[in-house]
Design a protein around this motif. Structure first.
Motif, PDB file in Angstrom:
ATOM      1  N   ARG A   6      24.277 -44.496 -15.396  1.00  0.00           N
ATOM      2  CA  ARG A   6      23.520 -45.631 -14.850  1.00  0.00           C
ATOM      3  C   ARG A   6      23.451 -45.611 -13.331  1.00  0.00           C
ATOM      4  O   ARG A   6      22.545 -46.231 -12.744  1.00  0.00           O
ATOM      5  N   THR A   7      24.371 -44.940 -12.684  1.00  0.00           N
ATOM      6  CA  THR A   7      24.327 -44.882 -11.222  1.00  0.00           C
ATOM      7  C   THR A   7      23.130 -44.075 -10.730  1.00  0.00           C
ATOM      8  O   THR A   7      22.758 -44.177  -9.561  1.00  0.00           O
ATOM      9  N   ARG A   8      22.524 -43.296 -11.613  1.00  0.00           N
ATOM     10  CA  ARG A   8      21.417 -42.431 -11.196  1.00  0.00           C
ATOM     11  C   ARG A   8      20.263 -43.229 -10.597  1.00  0.00           C
ATOM     12  O   ARG A   8      19.639 -42.797  -9.617  1.00  0.00           O
ATOM     13  N   ASP A   9      19.956 -44.396 -11.162  1.00  0.00           N
ATOM     14  CA  ASP A   9      18.835 -45.201 -10.674  1.00  0.00           C
ATOM     15  C   ASP A   9      19.104 -45.781  -9.293  1.00  0.00           C
ATOM     16  O   ASP A   9      18.174 -46.283  -8.637  1.00  0.00           O
ATOM     17  N   TYR A  10      20.353 -45.732  -8.857  1.00  0.00           N
ATOM     18  CA  TYR A  10      20.717 -46.348  -7.575  1.00  0.00           C
ATOM     19  C   TYR A  10      21.204 -45.312  -6.558  1.00  0.00           C
ATOM     20  O   TYR A  10      21.726 -45.676  -5.509  1.00  0.00           O
ATOM     21  N   CYS A  11      21.011 -44.013  -6.877  1.00  0.00           N
ATOM     22  CA  CYS A  11      21.384 -42.959  -5.942  1.00  0.00           C
ATOM     23  C   CYS A  11      20.317 -42.836  -4.862  1.00  0.00           C
ATOM     24  O   CYS A  11      19.123 -42.756  -5.161  1.00  0.00           O
ATOM     25  N   THR A  62      20.905 -40.625  -2.012  1.00  0.00           N
ATOM     26  CA  THR A  62      21.052 -39.339  -1.321  1.00  0.00           C
ATOM     27  C   THR A  62      21.391 -38.241  -2.333  1.00  0.00           C
ATOM     28  O   THR A  62      21.806 -38.527  -3.463  1.00  0.00           O
ATOM     29  N   SER A  63      21.222 -37.000  -1.908  1.00  0.00           N
ATOM     30  CA  SER A  63      21.577 -35.863  -2.764  1.00  0.00           C
ATOM     31  C   SER A  63      23.071 -35.873  -3.078  1.00  0.00           C
ATOM     32  O   SER A  63      23.489 -35.487  -4.177  1.00  0.00           O
ATOM     33  N   LYS A  64      23.864 -36.308  -2.131  1.00  0.00           N
ATOM     34  CA  LYS A  64      25.318 -36.369  -2.337  1.00  0.00           C
ATOM     35  C   LYS A  64      25.665 -37.299  -3.489  1.00  0.00           C
ATOM     36  O   LYS A  64      26.535 -37.002  -4.312  1.00  0.00           O
ATOM     37  N   HIS A  65      24.956 -38.437  -3.557  1.00  0.00           N
ATOM     38  CA  HIS A  65      25.193 -39.385  -4.653  1.00  0.00           C
ATOM     39  C   HIS A  65      24.809 -38.771  -6.002  1.00  0.00           C
ATOM     40  O   HIS A  65      25.523 -38.962  -6.994  1.00  0.00           O
ATOM     41  N   ILE A  66      23.693 -38.051  -6.033  1.00  0.00           N
ATOM     42  CA  ILE A  66      23.236 -37.421  -7.286  1.00  0.00           C
ATOM     43  C   ILE A  66      24.256 -36.376  -7.749  1.00  0.00           C
ATOM     44  O   ILE A  66      24.594 -36.306  -8.938  1.00  0.00           O
ATOM     45  N   ILE A  67      24.759 -35.577  -6.798  1.00  0.00           N
ATOM     46  CA  ILE A  67      25.748 -34.550  -7.154  1.00  0.00           C
ATOM     47  C   ILE A  67      27.025 -35.197  -7.676  1.00  0.00           C
ATOM     48  O   ILE A  67      27.616 -34.729  -8.657  1.00  0.00           O
ATOM     49  N   GLN A  68      27.454 -36.293  -7.036  1.00  0.00           N
ATOM     50  CA  GLN A  68      28.645 -37.000  -7.503  1.00  0.00           C
ATOM     51  C   GLN A  68      28.446 -37.526  -8.927  1.00  0.00           C
ATOM     52  O   GLN A  68      29.340 -37.426  -9.772  1.00  0.00           O
ATOM     53  N   MET A  69      27.259 -38.096  -9.188  1.00  0.00           N
ATOM     54  CA  MET A  69      26.946 -38.592 -10.533  1.00  0.00           C
ATOM     55  C   MET A  69      26.969 -37.463 -11.550  1.00  0.00           C
ATOM     56  O   MET A  69      27.543 -37.585 -12.643  1.00  0.00           O
ATOM     57  N   CYS A  70      26.378 -36.318 -11.190  1.00  0.00           N
ATOM     58  CA  CYS A  70      26.329 -35.173 -12.109  1.00  0.00           C
ATOM     59  C   CYS A  70      27.729 -34.638 -12.410  1.00  0.00           C
ATOM     60  O   CYS A  70      28.061 -34.350 -13.563  1.00  0.00           O
ATOM     61  N   LEU A  71      28.564 -34.522 -11.381  1.00  0.00           N
ATOM     62  CA  LEU A  71      29.920 -34.024 -11.589  1.00  0.00           C
ATOM     63  C   LEU A  71      30.738 -34.957 -12.469  1.00  0.00           C
ATOM     64  O   LEU A  71      31.521 -34.509 -13.322  1.00  0.00           O
ATOM     65  N   SER A  72      30.551 -36.260 -12.287  1.00  0.00           N
ATOM     66  CA  SER A  72      31.260 -37.233 -13.133  1.00  0.00           C
ATOM     67  C   SER A  72      30.786 -37.135 -14.582  1.00  0.00           C
ATOM     68  O   SER A  72      31.596 -37.135 -15.518  1.00  0.00           O
ATOM     69  N   ALA A  73      29.459 -37.038 -14.764  1.00  0.00           N
ATOM     70  CA  ALA A  73      28.907 -36.914 -16.121  1.00  0.00           C
ATOM     71  C   ALA A  73      29.361 -35.617 -16.778  1.00  0.00           C
ATOM     72  O   ALA A  73      29.668 -35.583 -17.981  1.00  0.00           O
ATOM     73  N   ILE A  74      29.433 -34.533 -15.994  1.00  0.00           N
ATOM     74  CA  ILE A  74      29.888 -33.243 -16.521  1.00  0.00           C
ATOM     75  C   ILE A  74      31.341 -33.334 -16.965  1.00  0.00           C
ATOM     76  O   ILE A  74      31.707 -32.839 -18.043  1.00  0.00           O
ATOM     77  N   LEU A  75      32.190 -33.951 -16.135  1.00  0.00           N
ATOM     78  CA  LEU A  75      33.614 -34.086 -16.465  1.00  0.00           C
ATOM     79  C   LEU A  75      33.812 -34.800 -17.797  1.00  0.00           C
ATOM     80  O   LEU A  75      34.552 -34.337 -18.674  1.00  0.00           O
ATOM     81  N   VAL A  76      33.125 -35.941 -17.962  1.00  0.00           N
ATOM     82  CA  VAL A  76      33.263 -36.716 -19.200  1.00  0.00           C
ATOM     83  C   VAL A  76      32.665 -35.954 -20.383  1.00  0.00           C
ATOM     84  O   VAL A  76      33.232 -35.961 -21.482  1.00  0.00           O
ATOM     85  N   THR A  93      18.996 -30.376  -6.718  1.00  0.00           N
ATOM     86  CA  THR A  93      18.949 -31.315  -5.592  1.00  0.00           C
ATOM     87  C   THR A  93      18.395 -30.603  -4.360  1.00  0.00           C
ATOM     88  O   THR A  93      18.633 -29.414  -4.161  1.00  0.00           O
ATOM     89  N   PRO A  94      17.650 -31.337  -3.512  1.00  0.00           N
ATOM     90  CA  PRO A  94      16.986 -30.698  -2.369  1.00  0.00           C
ATOM     91  C   PRO A  94      17.960 -30.054  -1.371  1.00  0.00           C
ATOM     92  O   PRO A  94      17.671 -28.999  -0.814  1.00  0.00           O
ATOM     93  N   PRO A 124      30.037 -24.708  -1.019  1.00  0.00           N
ATOM     94  CA  PRO A 124      30.620 -23.660  -1.881  1.00  0.00           C
ATOM     95  C   PRO A 124      31.517 -24.191  -2.998  1.00  0.00           C
ATOM     96  O   PRO A 124      31.493 -23.653  -4.109  1.00  0.00           O
ATOM     97  N   ILE A 125      32.293 -25.228  -2.725  1.00  0.00           N
ATOM     98  CA  ILE A 125      33.214 -25.761  -3.751  1.00  0.00           C
ATOM     99  C   ILE A 125      32.429 -26.397  -4.888  1.00  0.00           C
ATOM    100  O   ILE A 125      32.712 -26.166  -6.070  1.00  0.00           O
ATOM    101  N   THR A 126      31.421 -27.205  -4.548  1.00  0.00           N
ATOM    102  CA  THR A 126      30.590 -27.835  -5.586  1.00  0.00           C
ATOM    103  C   THR A 126      29.867 -26.783  -6.409  1.00  0.00           C
ATOM    104  O   THR A 126      29.786 -26.869  -7.638  1.00  0.00           O
ATOM    105  N   SER A 127      29.343 -25.767  -5.738  1.00  0.00           N
ATOM    106  CA  SER A 127      28.654 -24.682  -6.433  1.00  0.00           C
ATOM    107  C   SER A 127      29.597 -23.975  -7.406  1.00  0.00           C
ATOM    108  O   SER A 127      29.219 -23.666  -8.544  1.00  0.00           O
ATOM    109  N   ALA A 128      30.838 -23.734  -6.968  1.00  0.00           N
ATOM    110  CA  ALA A 128      31.826 -23.087  -7.837  1.00  0.00           C
ATOM    111  C   ALA A 128      32.144 -23.960  -9.051  1.00  0.00           C
ATOM    112  O   ALA A 128      32.272 -23.459 -10.178  1.00  0.00           O
TER     113      ALA A 128
END
Length: 452
Positions: free
Chosen positions: A175-180, A182-196, A216-217, A222-226
């Motif tokens: 649900r946070t996706r509709d309120y992101c 910046t790209s940083k927010h989208i990546i954070q949302m994706c990583l959280s969704a991936i973890l769960v 994301t644009p 490097p850490i996020t990519s890994a």
């Protein structure tokens, strides 16, 4: 072994170690005596405490419970449950705590029995925390502040995740996706969704959110990519796409370190990557993408037995390679991600070893080959029959003399066939060109168009 005469003592020594004349196998001046004395890891029992120290968060607890559920050793079972109990007491997941207590079944004494008072206290605090989060989120919605709403849903996701409500946690993170903003927010949302999603075993979601994060644009650090490559590798592994999984694990940069311990350890990256590569890569890919991969070499140094395993396979030291695999198997069967794939991967690796062993020779003594692969002649014959039936080995078996004869293609006849085919194609091209030239010469197409 090469040709009909296999009485040469040096050749027998080479065959026994599986050091056949493979096309591009690296040469070595090491004597056969030194090769035979190569160190082989012992089948040591898994050090649960050291193993658990590689991970953090919920995956640490899940792995400990998994070991307890799948291990035949009672002492290891109780050790895993004891450590899971201690970890759960540091958190807020009372449901999982009750399950662990039930599994312990009073076998660890009073200190590891049901703590009803602690559960009641944690549940009470959880209810209070949930009420507070709901009131804060409602206030954010009223004020229509996008960043505050995003953080409110993110806090709800963290709350549900901590208490083991993975489905609700996933919904809150998404649900946070509709309120992101910046790209940083989208990546954070994706990583959280991936973890769960990994925790829930929903690997289709993992693939989807890895793709979203990579699109994301802004360039990924490097850490996020890994982390994303690790998650993608696990998703491909789960769907048995071993070649794709190997490529993803091999692309993981050394920047990963211990930063993704809530999902995977760097030792796992090395193990998963090598096993998937051995099962799916050809010799050239093994050399270029694994052995000569400078970045991946950092991971291989963490697991020396896996490093030796792939070097032995590439160097055609099959006896040593198979012994490494045998020693690793018991611990791999206790791994939460790869245990379902161990048998399939091992079968594919063994088949590739058999194919690679037989490839350079006109004839192979199956007795000596059986010694190299630590199996019986009858068992080896069945394996070879299966590979020949599947058209993976071009050979025939002399079952009486226990010799495998290669069926090499008749190069002379094949060359003649190619020449004849080329001649027929040339004849056809010349005839069509002559026909076209005559049509143009007599203006056949022009007269036809005038009639229309």
């Amino acid at each position: 072994m090469d040709g009909e005469d296999i009485s040469n003592p040096l050749m027998e020594e080479m065959c026994a170690n599986g050091i056949a004349a493979v096309d591009d196998a690296p040469s070595s001046s090491t004597s056969t005596t030194e090769l035979k004395s190569r160190p082989i890891i012992s089948g040591e029992q898994l050090d649960i405490e050291a193993y658990a120290g590689l991970y953090s968060g919920r995956t640490k607890i899940r792995r400990l419970i998994f070991i307890a559920d799948h291990c035949d050793n009672t002492a290891m079972q109780l050790e895993g449950l004891r450590m899971a109990y201690d970890e759960l007491k540091k958190g807020e997941n009372t449901q999982l705590f009750r399950e662990v207590v039930q599994k312990i079944d009073d076998r660890l004494g009073l200190n590891y029995s049901m703590d009803a008072a602690w559960c009641a206290m944690v549940d009470r605090k959880a209810d209070q925390r949930k009420d507070k989060l709901e009131s804060e989120l409602n206030a954010y919605r009223t004020n229509l502040i996008k960043e505050s709403i995003r953080m409110g849903y993110n806090d709800f996701g963290d709350f549900y995740y901590a208490h083991g409500a993975l489905g609700d946690a996933f919904k809150s993170y998404v649900r946070t996706r509709d309120y992101c903003t910046t790209s940083k927010h989208i990546i954070q949302m994706c990583l959280s969704a991936i973890l769960v999603s990994i925790e829930m075993g929903q690997f289709t979601h993992v693939t989807s959110y890895v793709s979203k994060a990579e699109q994301t644009p802004e360039a990924l650090d490097p850490i996020t990519s890994a982390k994303l490559r690790c998650a993608a590798g696990l998703a491909h592994l789960e769907s048995k796409k071993y070649k794709l999984a190997a490529r993803k694990f091999l692309e993981v940069g050394p920047e990963l370190g211990n930063s993704y311990s809530e999902v995977i350890a760097p030792q796992d990256v090395a193990t998963y990557g090598v096993l998937c590569a051995l099962a799916s890569f050809d010799r050239t890919e093994l050399k270029n993408k694994v052995i000569d991969n400078i970045n991946f070499r950092n991971f291989l140094e963490l697991v020396p037995e896996v490093r030796e395993l792939i070097n032995d396979f590439y160097s055609s030291h099959y006896a040593s390679c198979l012994e490494y695999l045998g020693n690793l198997k018991s611990n791999l069967m206790l791994d939460i991600h790869i245990h379902d794939h161990v048998e399939t991967l091992y079968d594919q690796i063994r088949s590739k070893a058999l194919i690679q062993y037989t490839h350079p020779f006109v004839s192979v003594d199956m007795r000596m080959m059986a010694d190299a692969f630590k199996t019986s002649v009858a068992g080896l014959e069945k394996e070879l029959e299966s590979l020949i039936t599947d058209n993976q080995i071009q050979a025939r078996i002399d079952s009486h003399n226990k010799i495998l004869y290669a069926r090499h293609a008749d190069q002379r006849n094949a060359t003649f066939q190619r020449v004849l085919q080329t001649g027929n194609e040339f004849d056809w091209d010349v005839r069509t060109m002559l026909l076209r030239a005559n049509l143009l010469k007599h203006e056949y197409n022009l007269r036809a168009s005038r009639k229309i």
